[in-house]
Motif scaffolding. Structure first.
Motif, PDB file in Angstrom:
ATOM      1  N   THR A 177       0.810  -1.226   0.000  1.00 39.06           N
ATOM      2  CA  THR A 177       0.000   0.000   0.000  1.00 39.06           C
ATOM      3  C   THR A 177       0.843   1.275   0.000  1.00 39.06           C
ATOM      4  OG1 THR A 177      -0.164  -0.053   2.435  1.00 39.06           O
ATOM      5  CG2 THR A 177      -1.900  -1.156   1.180  1.00 39.06           C
ATOM      6  N   SER A 178       2.159   1.145  -0.073  1.00 38.81           N
ATOM      7  CA  SER A 178       3.044   2.317  -0.014  1.00 38.81           C
ATOM      8  C   SER A 178       3.288   2.905  -1.397  1.00 38.81           C
ATOM      9  CB  SER A 178       4.395   1.931   0.605  1.00 38.81           C
ATOM     10  OG  SER A 178       4.236   1.507   1.929  1.00 38.81           O
ATOM     11  N   GLN A 179       3.632   4.181  -1.419  1.00 32.57           N
ATOM     12  CA  GLN A 179       4.042   4.809  -2.665  1.00 32.57           C
ATOM     13  C   GLN A 179       5.397   4.259  -3.092  1.00 32.57           C
ATOM     14  OE1 GLN A 179       4.038   9.046  -2.022  1.00 32.57           O
ATOM     15  NE2 GLN A 179       1.851   9.212  -2.402  1.00 32.57           N
ATOM     16  N   ARG A 180       5.642   4.256  -4.380  1.00 28.03           N
ATOM     17  CA  ARG A 180       6.927   3.769  -4.880  1.00 28.03           C
ATOM     18  C   ARG A 180       8.079   4.602  -4.315  1.00 28.03           C
ATOM     19  NH1 ARG A 180       7.493   2.646 -11.134  1.00 28.03           N
ATOM     20  NH2 ARG A 180       7.342   4.895 -11.176  1.00 28.03           N
ATOM     21  N   GLU A 181       9.156   3.907  -3.957  1.00 24.39           N
ATOM     22  CA  GLU A 181      10.390   4.491  -3.438  1.00 24.39           C
ATOM     23  C   GLU A 181      10.281   4.929  -1.988  1.00 24.39           C
ATOM     24  OE1 GLU A 181      12.221   7.379  -6.000  1.00 24.39           O
ATOM     25  OE2 GLU A 181      11.693   6.299  -7.830  1.00 24.39           O
ATOM     26  N   ALA A 182       9.138   4.699  -1.358  1.00 23.15           N
ATOM     27  CA  ALA A 182       8.947   5.144   0.022  1.00 23.15           C
ATOM     28  C   ALA A 182       9.649   4.223   1.007  1.00 23.15           C
ATOM     29  CB  ALA A 182       7.465   5.208   0.360  1.00 23.15           C
ATOM     30  N   LEU A 183       9.991   4.778   2.154  1.00 18.53           N
ATOM     31  CA  LEU A 183      10.406   4.020   3.334  1.00 18.53           C
ATOM     32  C   LEU A 183       9.259   4.099   4.326  1.00 18.53           C
ATOM     33  CD1 LEU A 183      12.387   2.635   5.335  1.00 18.53           C
ATOM     34  CD2 LEU A 183      13.204   4.943   5.919  1.00 18.53           C
ATOM     35  N   VAL A 184       8.801   2.954   4.811  1.00 23.62           N
ATOM     36  CA  VAL A 184       7.707   2.891   5.766  1.00 23.62           C
ATOM     37  C   VAL A 184       8.174   2.103   6.983  1.00 23.62           C
ATOM     38  CG1 VAL A 184       5.336   2.141   6.171  1.00 23.62           C
ATOM     39  CG2 VAL A 184       6.014   2.961   3.909  1.00 23.62           C
ATOM     40  N   VAL A 185       7.898   2.620   8.164  1.00 24.58           N
ATOM     41  CA  VAL A 185       8.261   1.938   9.410  1.00 24.58           C
ATOM     42  C   VAL A 185       7.005   1.772  10.257  1.00 24.58           C
ATOM     43  CG1 VAL A 185       9.623   2.040  11.530  1.00 24.58           C
ATOM     44  CG2 VAL A 185      10.615   2.823   9.371  1.00 24.58           C
ATOM     45  N   THR A 186       6.769   0.546  10.729  1.00 24.42           N
ATOM     46  CA  THR A 186       5.560   0.225  11.474  1.00 24.42           C
ATOM     47  C   THR A 186       5.911  -0.485  12.774  1.00 24.42           C
ATOM     48  OG1 THR A 186       4.350  -0.082   9.408  1.00 24.42           O
ATOM     49  CG2 THR A 186       3.360  -0.979  11.394  1.00 24.42           C
ATOM     50  N   PHE A 187       5.265  -0.082  13.851  1.00 25.86           N
ATOM     51  CA  PHE A 187       5.310  -0.817  15.114  1.00 25.86           C
ATOM     52  C   PHE A 187       3.925  -1.421  15.327  1.00 25.86           C
ATOM     53  CE2 PHE A 187       8.942   1.859  15.570  1.00 25.86           C
ATOM     54  CZ  PHE A 187       9.803   1.200  16.441  1.00 25.86           C
ATOM     55  N   SER A 188       3.878  -2.705  15.548  1.00 26.11           N
ATOM     56  CA  SER A 188       2.592  -3.390  15.640  1.00 26.11           C
ATOM     57  C   SER A 188       1.698  -2.826  16.734  1.00 26.11           C
ATOM     58  CB  SER A 188       2.810  -4.885  15.878  1.00 26.11           C
ATOM     59  OG  SER A 188       3.443  -5.479  14.767  1.00 26.11           O
ATOM     60  N   ASP A 189       2.299  -2.297  17.795  1.00 34.17           N
ATOM     61  CA  ASP A 189       1.489  -1.805  18.908  1.00 34.17           C
ATOM     62  C   ASP A 189       1.074  -0.344  18.743  1.00 34.17           C
ATOM     63  OD1 ASP A 189       3.990  -0.789  19.199  1.00 34.17           O
ATOM     64  OD2 ASP A 189       4.177  -1.182  21.340  1.00 34.17           O
ATOM     65  N   CYS A 190       1.527   0.313  17.667  1.00 34.04           N
ATOM     66  CA  CYS A 190       1.133   1.723  17.455  1.00 34.04           C
ATOM     67  C   CYS A 190       1.114   2.035  15.958  1.00 34.04           C
ATOM     68  CB  CYS A 190       2.062   2.678  18.201  1.00 34.04           C
ATOM     69  SG  CYS A 190       3.808   2.529  17.773  1.00 34.04           S
ATOM     70  N   GLN A 191       0.402   1.227  15.193  1.00 34.26           N
ATOM     71  CA  GLN A 191       0.397   1.364  13.737  1.00 34.26           C
ATOM     72  C   GLN A 191      -0.211   2.685  13.265  1.00 34.26           C
ATOM     73  OE1 GLN A 191      -0.768  -2.016  11.378  1.00 34.26           O
ATOM     74  NE2 GLN A 191      -0.349  -3.434  13.030  1.00 34.26           N
ATOM     75  N   ASN A 192      -1.009   3.311  14.094  1.00 29.33           N
ATOM     76  CA  ASN A 192      -1.671   4.543  13.663  1.00 29.33           C
ATOM     77  C   ASN A 192      -1.029   5.789  14.269  1.00 29.33           C
ATOM     78  OD1 ASN A 192      -3.676   3.158  12.139  1.00 29.33           O
ATOM     79  ND2 ASN A 192      -4.725   2.634  14.050  1.00 29.33           N
ATOM     80  N   ASP A 193       0.235   5.711  14.596  1.00 27.07           N
ATOM     81  CA  ASP A 193       0.944   6.843  15.171  1.00 27.07           C
ATOM     82  C   ASP A 193       1.231   7.863  14.061  1.00 27.07           C
ATOM     83  OD1 ASP A 193       2.669   8.653  16.289  1.00 27.07           O
ATOM     84  OD2 ASP A 193       3.990   7.177  17.204  1.00 27.07           O
ATOM     85  N   PRO A 194       0.475   8.945  13.989  1.00 28.63           N
ATOM     86  CA  PRO A 194       0.643   9.895  12.880  1.00 28.63           C
ATOM     87  C   PRO A 194       1.991  10.610  12.912  1.00 28.63           C
ATOM     88  CG  PRO A 194      -0.891  10.760  14.504  1.00 28.63           C
ATOM     89  CD  PRO A 194      -0.616   9.349  14.896  1.00 28.63           C
ATOM     90  N   SER A 195       2.544  10.828  14.107  1.00 35.85           N
ATOM     91  CA  SER A 195       3.817  11.542  14.192  1.00 35.85           C
ATOM     92  C   SER A 195       4.946  10.687  13.617  1.00 35.85           C
ATOM     93  CB  SER A 195       4.123  11.919  15.645  1.00 35.85           C
ATOM     94  OG  SER A 195       4.186  10.776  16.476  1.00 35.85           O
ATOM     95  N   LEU A 196       4.924   9.382  13.900  1.00 37.13           N
ATOM     96  CA  LEU A 196       5.936   8.488  13.339  1.00 37.13           C
ATOM     97  C   LEU A 196       5.786   8.389  11.831  1.00 37.13           C
ATOM     98  CD1 LEU A 196       8.224   6.435  13.620  1.00 37.13           C
ATOM     99  CD2 LEU A 196       6.482   4.670  14.014  1.00 37.13           C
ATOM    100  N   THR A 197       4.547   8.314  11.355  1.00 36.84           N
ATOM    101  CA  THR A 197       4.299   8.231   9.914  1.00 36.84           C
ATOM    102  C   THR A 197       4.820   9.472   9.193  1.00 36.84           C
ATOM    103  OG1 THR A 197       2.335   6.868  10.270  1.00 36.84           O
ATOM    104  CG2 THR A 197       2.525   7.990   8.150  1.00 36.84           C
TER     105      THR A 197
END
Length: 206
Positions: free
Chosen positions: A116-136
């Motif tokens: 679901t990511s845009q091409r060339e993007a780096l995405v980092v996810t923590f399972s316990d806070c997947q909706n953390d807008p500041s991290l995103t």
């Protein structure tokens, strides 16, 4: 907790057969290096995708960024190789010798975010806070910064990160230039922000 990195090479179909084969060999050799150094395991699959899991998540974010920089600076083709990377931290149900035969939420998170990511993007996810807008948002800014680098900038940044953020004078001595030149170059690409980002991600693992 472990870390799982899922990646996809962008525009691999535009490469010649030789360039593609060299790229796959580069990825396999790099995965082997990660295995020897960090007990990570990985595989290339579906032609231009790969997955690596890190039993010790402390090394994951640094090695993820280094891999992105390695591809930008790769001599395989004359232009930088860009990739989409999805790094997830979380729990596993089964961690086998290969990611392909492993399972659990962290593997699912890493794969789904890549899809679901845009091409060339780096995405980092923590399972316990997947909706953390500041991290995103922060990760998106770092991703944008990395994708703007020239090959020479990526080479210097790779050296800086790989040396655990060594003093600028030591880099200057190694490259035969002045400390001020190295400091100016690192500052222009926001190297200190990337350093702080890596430290922040690792702090969240504590």
């Amino acid at each position: 907790m472990i870390a799982v990195l899922t990646g996809d090479i962008v525009r691999s179909t535009k490469m010649s057969e030789r360039q593609y084969q060299d790229l796959i060999q580069l990825l396999r050799e790099h995965i082997s290096t990660l295995s020897n150094s960090y007990q990570a395991r990985g595989q290339v699959y579906r032609g231009d995708e790969f997955q690596i899991h890190f039993p010790d998540p402390d090394f994951a974010i640094k090695q993820t960024i280094l891999l992105k920089l390695l591809l930008i600076t790769s001599p395989v083709i004359s232009t930088p190789i860009h990739c989409t990377l999805s790094l997830a931290f979380g729990q596993h149900s089964v961690m086998d010798a290969s990611p392909g035969t492993s399972t659990g939420p962290v593997y699912v998170d890493s794969g789904r975010k890549l899809d679901t990511s845009q091409r060339e993007a780096l995405v980092v996810t923590f399972s316990d806070c997947q909706n953390d807008p500041s991290l995103t948002l922060l990760t998106s800014c770092i991703s944008h910064q990395l994708n703007k680098l020239t090959q020479s900038q990526a080479e210097l940044l790779h050296m800086y990160i790989d040396s655990d953020f060594v003093e600028h004078q030591k880099l200057a001595d190694k490259l035969g230039t002045s400390r001020q030149n190295i400091s100016n170059r690192l500052s222009s690409m926001g190297a200190h922000l990337i350093r702080d980002y890596i430290q922040l991600i690792n702090q969240k693992l504590r």
